[in-house]
Design a protein around this motif. Structure first.
Motif, mmCIF file in Angstrom:
data_model
loop_
_atom_site.group_PDB
_atom_site.id
_atom_site.type_symbol
_atom_site.label_atom_id
_atom_site.label_comp_id
_atom_site.label_asym_id
_atom_site.label_seq_id
_atom_site.Cartn_x
_atom_site.Cartn_y
_atom_site.Cartn_z
ATOM 1 N N PRO A 8 5.706 3.122 11.109
ATOM 2 C CA PRO A 8 4.564 2.556 11.831
ATOM 3 C C PRO A 8 3.964 1.345 11.123
ATOM 4 O O PRO A 8 3.326 0.497 11.740
ATOM 5 C CB PRO A 8 3.567 3.708 11.890
ATOM 6 C CG PRO A 8 3.935 4.594 10.751
ATOM 7 C CD PRO A 8 5.415 4.467 10.592
ATOM 8 N N TYR A 9 4.157 1.267 9.800
ATOM 9 C CA TYR A 9 3.638 0.151 9.022
ATOM 10 C C TYR A 9 4.726 -0.363 8.083
ATOM 11 O O TYR A 9 5.397 0.429 7.423
ATOM 12 C CB TYR A 9 2.420 0.569 8.192
ATOM 13 C CG TYR A 9 1.275 1.098 9.009
ATOM 14 C CD1 TYR A 9 0.377 0.232 9.629
ATOM 15 C CD2 TYR A 9 1.097 2.467 9.168
ATOM 16 C CE1 TYR A 9 -0.678 0.721 10.391
ATOM 17 C CE2 TYR A 9 0.043 2.970 9.919
ATOM 18 C CZ TYR A 9 -0.838 2.088 10.530
ATOM 19 O OH TYR A 9 -1.869 2.576 11.284
ATOM 20 N N ALA A 10 4.880 -1.669 8.047
ATOM 21 C CA ALA A 10 5.848 -2.262 7.129
ATOM 22 C C ALA A 10 5.223 -2.393 5.740
ATOM 23 O O ALA A 10 4.007 -2.341 5.580
ATOM 24 C CB ALA A 10 6.285 -3.630 7.648
ATOM 25 N N ASN A 11 6.083 -2.561 4.735
ATOM 26 C CA ASN A 11 5.634 -2.823 3.356
ATOM 27 C C ASN A 11 4.726 -1.721 2.818
ATOM 28 O O ASN A 11 3.752 -1.989 2.111
ATOM 29 C CB ASN A 11 4.906 -4.174 3.278
ATOM 30 C CG ASN A 11 5.738 -5.315 3.820
ATOM 31 O OD1 ASN A 11 5.429 -5.857 4.882
ATOM 32 N ND2 ASN A 11 6.791 -5.674 3.112
ATOM 33 N N ARG A 12 5.047 -0.487 3.191
ATOM 34 C CA ARG A 12 4.248 0.647 2.728
ATOM 35 C C ARG A 12 5.146 1.696 2.088
ATOM 36 O O ARG A 12 6.218 1.997 2.589
ATOM 37 C CB ARG A 12 3.455 1.252 3.882
ATOM 38 C CG ARG A 12 2.655 2.499 3.504
ATOM 39 C CD ARG A 12 1.722 2.921 4.619
ATOM 40 N NE ARG A 12 0.582 2.001 4.725
ATOM 41 C CZ ARG A 12 -0.433 2.168 5.564
ATOM 42 N NH1 ARG A 12 -0.448 3.213 6.383
ATOM 43 N NH2 ARG A 12 -1.422 1.313 5.594
ATOM 44 N N SER B 33 0.830 -1.208 0.000
ATOM 45 C CA SER B 33 0.000 0.000 0.000
ATOM 46 C C SER B 33 0.860 1.253 0.000
ATOM 47 O O SER B 33 2.091 1.192 0.143
ATOM 48 C CB SER B 33 -0.921 0.010 1.228
ATOM 49 O OG SER B 33 -0.150 0.050 2.425
ATOM 50 N N SER C 126 -4.426 1.063 -0.908
ATOM 51 C CA SER C 126 -3.894 -0.278 -1.155
ATOM 52 C C SER C 126 -4.123 -0.690 -2.603
ATOM 53 O O SER C 126 -5.044 -0.215 -3.272
ATOM 54 C CB SER C 126 -4.565 -1.302 -0.228
ATOM 55 O OG SER C 126 -4.334 -0.985 1.122
ATOM 56 N N ALA D 231 -4.464 5.809 3.604
ATOM 57 C CA ALA D 231 -3.788 4.622 3.084
ATOM 58 C C ALA D 231 -4.510 4.157 1.820
ATOM 59 O O ALA D 231 -5.734 4.067 1.785
ATOM 60 C CB ALA D 231 -3.780 3.514 4.124
ATOM 61 N N ALA E 49 0.972 5.325 1.645
ATOM 62 C CA ALA E 49 0.446 6.338 2.561
ATOM 63 C C ALA E 49 0.494 7.672 1.832
ATOM 64 O O ALA E 49 1.582 8.172 1.522
ATOM 65 C CB ALA E 49 1.269 6.389 3.841
#
Length: 527
Positions: free
Chosen positions: A244-248, A128, A142, A140, A130
């Protein structure tokens, strides 16, 4: 809020009104498709051709062993064509772009049997984005249907592609700089190239395919090279961050456009868009100062410290963002694909997806053939390529240009400021709105009608924001100007891409090109 809900319902109803059009368009596209690591150096392969009776002959010369060139060489060789690749530099490339492959591009890579080239490169899955706007607003976005893209070091990926292409017995990979095309009686018969030692050699083949990238020196011979440079990318590699979020990945859409995505397990590529034809010099420190004072305050908190550290580290690099509509000059014996043929602003990272889509399409068009020696007949047949590639190229090119034009404009004009707000809020609506745009951006749904719908739906949404609940004279004036500005952005892009070829391909004679009649002798394949 009730009024906005009503307006949202109107927009949604408008969307569903296009379903029938989309369905019929999808059937037409299906029919058209059926018709159709280290700085090591790769050694030139000496494998030659795979069949002794053809010794010394080559079917296809490919100029350039980047993503498109290497993938095309592998695809054609697997179909039995004898391929000679000539690449200027076989050492591992070191670039700041070409490091994000969207979900649609990953699908094309798998169709070519090259998905394993992402293995062993420390590539990172991207689920995804941001999208970050002013005042801390973020949303977000995706990929649809749980699809994903990949981020990686460009050079590592290209070396894997080259290795796989060179592993086939009917692929010859040479290092050399192609200086010119060889023409005979109006047909391209091959190329002249210089080796690293300065020796000038000639190579001949029935078909020469130019895919040596955005800086191609052969482009002027095969198309109308009208190139625009609206901005520059400044590239940095960020380390020691805490996301704060992986794979973003990130779209930072503030006063400055910044995109960032993971390229390894502990590094993020950060690209800052600097509008205009000039950029602050790097050598005297102006660029570092610009990045610290103008760009750094706009970075999200989780990337701010890593961004400052990357500036202080000093490895700042730049490259021009080039835009060039596809305007080929059909030439018997020669062909162009990828960035040599067509470039779009790199803000959405769609270049590799378009390039790999070109490779799949060209491979499929050549599959019914067993002989490429009739240059005129092959040239006429391959004119269909330029029509059939339109949906993917148009969708990705137009969305990239639109997004950059909207968010790189000044806030001093109220209509442009309102357009930015509306664009971001449209992305934040979620559902078919954000997913529809991501499907277009990523090449998963390259439908021109879908793109046009979303462009005008965003425009309608922007106007609705201004006129509801009470349309004051000032708001009506801004809304009218917003429509003019929005149309002024969209329609020139549509015109440059070719309205007839994009929306009415069945009216183009090239759409109906069929393979020339040839001998029934079967071409031996490398499968």
């Amino acid at each position: 809020m009730d009024s906005m809900h009503v307006f949202g319902g109107v927009v949604a109803a408008f969307l569903f009104g296009f379903v029938i059009l989309y369905s019929s368009r999808g059937r037409e596209n299906t029919k058209a498709s059926e018709k159709s690591r280290s700085n090591k150096t790769l050694k030139s392969s000496g494998n030659g051709v795979c069949r002794s009776k053809f010794a010394g002959n080559t079917d296809v010369i490919i100029v350039g062993a980047g993503v498109a060139g290497s993938a095309l060489a592998y695809a054609l060789a697997k179909d039995g064509w004898r391929v000679h690749i000539i690449e200027r530099d076989l050492t591992e490339p070191d670039r700041i772009v070409g490091e994000l492959l969207h979900a649609g591009g990953c699908i094309k890579l798998a169709e070519l049997g090259l998905e394993d080239c992402l293995d062993g490169t420390d590539s990172q899955i991207v689920f995804s984005f941001a999208a970050v706007h002013k005042d801390g607003k973020r949303t977000a976005i995706s990929y649809p249907s749980n699809m994903s893209g990949r981020g990686f070091y460009n050079g590592r990926f290209i070396q894997k592609l080259r290795e796989k292409a060179a592993s086939l017995p009917n692929v010859k990979l040479d290092q050399g700089t192609v200086t010119s095309l060889v023409e005979e009686n109006g047909t391209i018969k091959g190329v002249l190239y210089k080796t690293k030692a300065g020796q000038e050699l000639a190579a001949s083949a029935s078909l020469t395919i130019v895919c040596d990238g955005c800086f191609s020196n052969l482009r002027r011979n095969l198309c109308n090279p009208k190139i625009e440079v609206p901005s520059y990318f400044v590239g940095l590699v960020l380390e020691n961050y805490n996301l704060p979020y992986a794979n973003r990945a990130y779209f930072i859409l503030k006063d400055t456009i910044v995109i960032a995505y993971p390229i390894s397990s502990n590094e993020i590529r950060c690209l800052v868009d600097v509008p205009g034809s000039k950029q602050p010099p790097i050598a005297n420190g102006e660029m570092a100062s610009y990045l610290k004072t103008v760009v750094a305050p706009q970075m999200p908190p989780e990337l701010h410290n890593a961004f400052i550290c990357a500036i202080e580290k000093g490895n700042i690099r730049t490259m021009p963002n080039r835009i060039m509509a596809a305007s080929p000059s059909p030439t018997p014996g020669a062909f162009m694909i990828g960035d040599s043929l067509n470039m779009r602003h790199a803000v959405t990272g769609g270049g590799m997806t378009v390039g790999l889509s070109d490779v799949v399409l060209l491979r499929d068009l050549l599959r019914p053939l067993n002989d490429l020696s009739d240059g005129a007949a092959i040239c006429k047949y391959l004119e269909s390529f330029y029509i059939l590639r339109k949906p993917t190229a148009f969708a990705i090119n137009t969305l990239a240009s639109t997004l950059h034009t909207v968010f790189s404009s000044s806030d001093q004009d109220p209509s442009r400021k309102e357009m930015k707000e509306a664009f971001f809020n449209y992305l934040s609506l979620g559902g078919v709105f954000s997913e529809g745009l991501m499907a277009l951006l990523s090449g998963l749904n390259p439908d021109p009608l879908s793109l046009v719908f979303h462009c005008f739906a965003m425009l309608a949404y922007a106007v609705g924001r201004l006129l509801l609940p009470f349309p004051t004279p000032k708001r009506m004036f801004i809304a009218a100007k917003l429509i003019l500005v929005g149309s002024g952005i969209i329609f020139p892009i549509l015109k440059a891409e070719g309205i007839r070829a994009t929306f009415f391909p069945a009216t183009m004679p090239a759409y109906y090109r069929t393979p020339p009649v040839q001998s029934t002798d079967d071409r031996e394949t490398g499968k």
